[in-house]
Design a protein around this motif. Structure first.
Motif, PDB file in Angstrom:
ATOM      1  N   LEU A  78     -48.075  57.087  45.939  1.00  0.00           N
ATOM      2  CA  LEU A  78     -49.051  57.937  45.261  1.00  0.00           C
ATOM      3  C   LEU A  78     -49.874  58.715  46.266  1.00  0.00           C
ATOM      4  O   LEU A  78     -50.494  59.713  45.934  1.00  0.00           O
ATOM      5  N   THR A  79     -49.885  58.251  47.500  1.00  0.00           N
ATOM      6  CA  THR A  79     -50.789  58.818  48.494  1.00  0.00           C
ATOM      7  C   THR A  79     -50.216  60.077  49.093  1.00  0.00           C
ATOM      8  O   THR A  79     -50.919  61.060  49.321  1.00  0.00           O
ATOM      9  N   ASN A  81     -48.910  63.455  49.990  1.00  0.00           N
ATOM     10  CA  ASN A  81     -49.119  64.767  49.378  1.00  0.00           C
ATOM     11  C   ASN A  81     -47.855  65.316  48.737  1.00  0.00           C
ATOM     12  O   ASN A  81     -47.914  66.039  47.755  1.00  0.00           O
ATOM     13  N   SER A  84     -47.659  64.092  45.287  1.00  0.00           N
ATOM     14  CA  SER A  84     -48.643  64.598  44.340  1.00  0.00           C
ATOM     15  C   SER A  84     -48.238  65.985  43.851  1.00  0.00           C
ATOM     16  O   SER A  84     -48.450  66.315  42.686  1.00  0.00           O
ATOM     17  N   ASP A  85     -47.612  66.762  44.706  1.00  0.00           N
ATOM     18  CA  ASP A  85     -47.119  68.060  44.242  1.00  0.00           C
ATOM     19  C   ASP A  85     -45.988  67.889  43.230  1.00  0.00           C
ATOM     20  O   ASP A  85     -45.945  68.569  42.200  1.00  0.00           O
ATOM     21  N   LEU A  87     -45.453  65.368  41.322  1.00  0.00           N
ATOM     22  CA  LEU A  87     -46.041  64.847  40.090  1.00  0.00           C
ATOM     23  C   LEU A  87     -46.713  65.932  39.276  1.00  0.00           C
ATOM     24  O   LEU A  87     -46.606  65.958  38.050  1.00  0.00           O
ATOM     25  N   ARG A  88     -47.399  66.808  39.965  1.00  0.00           N
ATOM     26  CA  ARG A  88     -48.046  67.899  39.267  1.00  0.00           C
ATOM     27  C   ARG A  88     -47.005  68.722  38.522  1.00  0.00           C
ATOM     28  O   ARG A  88     -47.196  69.086  37.359  1.00  0.00           O
ATOM     29  N   TYR A  91     -45.879  66.651  35.441  1.00  0.00           N
ATOM     30  CA  TYR A  91     -46.871  66.647  34.364  1.00  0.00           C
ATOM     31  C   TYR A  91     -46.998  68.024  33.716  1.00  0.00           C
ATOM     32  O   TYR A  91     -47.157  68.136  32.512  1.00  0.00           O
ATOM     33  N   ASP A  92     -46.920  69.067  34.537  1.00  0.00           N
ATOM     34  CA  ASP A  92     -47.017  70.402  33.956  1.00  0.00           C
ATOM     35  C   ASP A  92     -45.888  70.650  32.963  1.00  0.00           C
ATOM     36  O   ASP A  92     -46.093  71.252  31.908  1.00  0.00           O
ATOM     37  N   ASP A  95     -46.425  68.049  29.844  1.00  0.00           N
ATOM     38  CA  ASP A  95     -47.626  68.159  29.025  1.00  0.00           C
ATOM     39  C   ASP A  95     -47.447  69.098  27.834  1.00  0.00           C
ATOM     40  O   ASP A  95     -48.020  68.877  26.779  1.00  0.00           O
ATOM     41  N   VAL A 101     -45.441  60.826  30.060  1.00  0.00           N
ATOM     42  CA  VAL A 101     -44.941  60.285  31.321  1.00  0.00           C
ATOM     43  C   VAL A 101     -45.402  58.851  31.489  1.00  0.00           C
ATOM     44  O   VAL A 101     -46.549  58.523  31.229  1.00  0.00           O
ATOM     45  N   LEU A 103     -45.589  56.420  34.619  1.00  0.00           N
ATOM     46  CA  LEU A 103     -45.435  56.497  36.060  1.00  0.00           C
ATOM     47  C   LEU A 103     -45.420  55.113  36.685  1.00  0.00           C
ATOM     48  O   LEU A 103     -46.197  54.248  36.300  1.00  0.00           O
TER      49      LEU A 103
ATOM     50  N   LEU B  78     -54.280  65.957  39.781  1.00  0.00           N
ATOM     51  CA  LEU B  78     -53.309  65.121  40.492  1.00  0.00           C
ATOM     52  C   LEU B  78     -53.175  65.557  41.937  1.00  0.00           C
ATOM     53  O   LEU B  78     -52.705  64.811  42.788  1.00  0.00           O
ATOM     54  N   ASN B  81     -56.594  65.148  46.950  1.00  0.00           N
ATOM     55  CA  ASN B  81     -56.440  63.902  47.711  1.00  0.00           C
ATOM     56  C   ASN B  81     -57.390  62.815  47.258  1.00  0.00           C
ATOM     57  O   ASN B  81     -57.084  61.631  47.331  1.00  0.00           O
ATOM     58  N   SER B  84     -55.834  60.964  44.506  1.00  0.00           N
ATOM     59  CA  SER B  84     -54.667  60.147  44.818  1.00  0.00           C
ATOM     60  C   SER B  84     -55.103  58.818  45.428  1.00  0.00           C
ATOM     61  O   SER B  84     -54.496  57.784  45.172  1.00  0.00           O
ATOM     62  N   ARG B  88     -54.364  55.228  43.701  1.00  0.00           N
ATOM     63  CA  ARG B  88     -53.728  54.152  44.443  1.00  0.00           C
ATOM     64  C   ARG B  88     -54.498  52.851  44.221  1.00  0.00           C
ATOM     65  O   ARG B  88     -53.913  51.798  43.982  1.00  0.00           O
ATOM     66  N   TYR B  91     -53.743  51.610  40.625  1.00  0.00           N
ATOM     67  CA  TYR B  91     -52.409  51.028  40.501  1.00  0.00           C
ATOM     68  C   TYR B  91     -52.313  49.704  41.257  1.00  0.00           C
ATOM     69  O   TYR B  91     -51.673  48.766  40.791  1.00  0.00           O
ATOM     70  N   GLN B 102     -51.604  54.140  31.790  1.00  0.00           N
ATOM     71  CA  GLN B 102     -51.168  55.388  31.181  1.00  0.00           C
ATOM     72  C   GLN B 102     -52.071  56.494  31.706  1.00  0.00           C
ATOM     73  O   GLN B 102     -53.272  56.504  31.441  1.00  0.00           O
ATOM     74  N   ARG B 107     -57.180  68.275  33.904  1.00  0.00           N
ATOM     75  CA  ARG B 107     -57.264  69.581  34.583  1.00  0.00           C
ATOM     76  C   ARG B 107     -58.677  70.129  34.605  1.00  0.00           C
ATOM     77  O   ARG B 107     -58.907  71.315  34.372  1.00  0.00           O
TER      78      ARG B 107
END
Lengths: 342, 342
Positions: A78-79, A81, A84-85, A87-88, A91-92, A95, A101, A103, B78, B81, B84, B88, B91, B102, B107
DNA sequence: TTGTACGCGTTATCAT
DNA sequence: ATGATAACGCGTACAA
């Protein structure tokens, strides 16, 4: 004996149907396939639902239909970067749809991944997105025996379980090294952290191209299983310079390391790119903003996530993409940190 | 007429119970409260379950019990940083438990948050974690009328809906500005991006302390609703220097901006900290590694997430924490970028 | 297009 | 400590 559980305030499909003057199943159909109703009933159910503030009970739906509208996503971290991109993007794409989702974090462990996979599949997800192509044999056979769409994410390779979207990490690294060759670099170091399968394949690309050019030298390689960080980049460069003081360029397996290398060069008064060329990997946002600007390999992380989710959804709904394997490619972003001749 | 749906391969509680020679309800109890069974039956059910590879059907469980073991998490982004790290922590705390997360992305929209809140609550989560304290009035009343534990995350403030964990962004900013005062800075700029409620409160802290010192000047403030980035940091500094060329320090509402400011100073040959002191906010990893090292305000993001999840879980299980509001504080990390006198 | 009858897999309630 | 029974809210299959 049984029990009386029905609270008076509850709004179920039954209540909606009653208010609308239709049978529950008709109301049910309204939510799943409005087109199947006559206009009159459609309108009546719609307003009844709104009036009562009806919200479907997903548990009941899942139990009755034997499926869910959940897309399971397994990522290693999850950390980072990078994820995270991704994931974005996921989700986009999700959604806007009817899906949601779920995760889970494998923490870079394929055993953990296998465990999570079993857990997920027991709940009958509508689709699945997993990271990479290095699942355990058990994971593979689980995935193969499952009937929901699956996308393997982040890299391309042979034998997709189902669908696949990513790029060749090996080729991407080779492209970066080629660029450094073109700039006249010969003693090119490799710095790698974490050494997950994708970093490993970047390394494979490095070794291959260096050997092809008869420039491979193990002293030029510094890797560690430690998680990546900017600070670590500095430390790895220090190691590298101890082993190979004549290094004239470094390829960093990710951008954090590259930034750390840049700072370490400043500390040591090593001029970049004159004495030391630098390339990172991933092209995080800061790379273009550093002084000097830092060369990197742009990867389409957001797009990978978005398209992976889109592919899964399309497949769930019966519209399988024509291409099972999608290569999103990469771009070497040539910037000041590696430009020796201009 | 009805249907025959029972597939032969299915492993349900019934199958486990049968193999163990007990009734289904006894098997059910084994999974929820093993202590309630006699040792013999406990062992028999356990081995039967293992032998058959039984995995509980969560949908059926949720439907029958009218609750889930899901903790809903609402976060604004998301990409950031900051989140994230928080995630972490969440989780990490949840993964060891029986609960699952969940996740939903608001946004940065409190209307979106309200919508997601309704969606979540309709599925009866076991607990809820929401970001910040600026929910819509509707969201607030929804949250207040709900009977699951709720933690508000990222900041402290009056009137917790239920529980709260975070710190004072206003105080944290004030502490950073105080430090800059102590270094002899007077014309201290404020750079802010996104301007979400927490950045806004940092700004409030800045305004307050600057006014107290009779040093407040609107020309020293540059903010934008744009999302933060390193590149943006450079651009905001450029704006600031146009409005107030005599600026001698900048407080950046987050670390990306601070890094961008550092690079922009290099580009303009402004020496840091001599001509320009810099402080960031959040203390991301790279801050300690930059050249010069960058002053920042350390916030306990991982701990916030972890403790929030722990608090929710404890509360779910009836062990309500003695403190409803937890202040995790902050630390000004004084580094080279702001040290004028040593 | 709409309705009838039943089952999805589990747990709550009450009884022993 | 254990079990019988019913119910959770909805969708599938089939019929009309």
């Amino acid at each position: 004996m049984g029990r009386k559980r029905t609270k008076p305030g509850k709004i179920r499909l039954t209540e909606v149907a009653e208010l609308a003057g239709v049978s529950p199943i008709t109301a049910s159909r309204f939510f799943r396939n409005p087109e199947a109703l006559s206009l009159t009933k459609r309108v009546r159910v719609e307003s009844a639902a709104k009036e009562l503030g009806y919200v479907p009970n997903l548990a009941a739906r899942a139990l009755a239909s034997q499926r869910t509208e959940v897309i399971g996503v397994l990522i290693p971290s999850l950390t980072n970067n990078v994820f995270s991109d991704v994931l974005r993007g996921i989700y986009d794409a999700v959604d806007g749809s009817r899906y949601s989702v779920q995760l889970a974090n494998t923490r870079y462990s394929i055993l953990q991944e296998e465990k999570l996979l079993r857990l997920f599949l027991a709940q009958k997800p509508a689709g699945l997105i997993v990271t990479g192509i290095d699942q355990t044999p058990e994971s593979r056979s689980i995935m193969e025996s499952v009937d929901c769409p699956i996308v393997q994410l982040m890299e391309t390779g042979p034998d997709p379980v189902d669908m696949m979207i990513g790029f060749s990490h090996s080729d991407a690294c080779r492209a970066a090294i080629s660029h450094l060759f073109a700039q006249g670099c010969r003693r090119i170091g490799f710095l790698g952290a974490r050494m997950d399968p994708r970093v490993q394949r970047r390394f494979d690309g490095y070794v291959a191209i260096m050997k092809e050019a008869s420039l491979y030298d193990p002293r030029l390689v510094v890797t560690t299983p430690l998680p990546t960080s900017v600070t670590l980049g500095g430390a790895l460069l220090a190691d590298l310079l101890t082993k190979a003081p004549d290094t004239d360029a470094v390829f960093c397996a990710n951008d954090d390391l590259a930034l750390g290398v840049l700072f370490e060069c400043r500390r040591r008064h090593i001029s970049v790119p004159e004495q030391m060329a630098i390339s990172g990997f991933n092209d995080l946002e800061f790379m273009a903003s550093a002084v000097p600007t830092l060369t990197s390999v742009r990867t389409n992380r957001y797009e990978m996530g978005r398209d992976a989710a889109t592919m899964v959804i399309e497949a769930i709904e019966g519209r399988r993409p024509e291409q099972r394997v999608v290569d999103l490619g990469f771009t070497v972003m040539e910037r000041q940190s590696s430009m020796r001749r201009t």
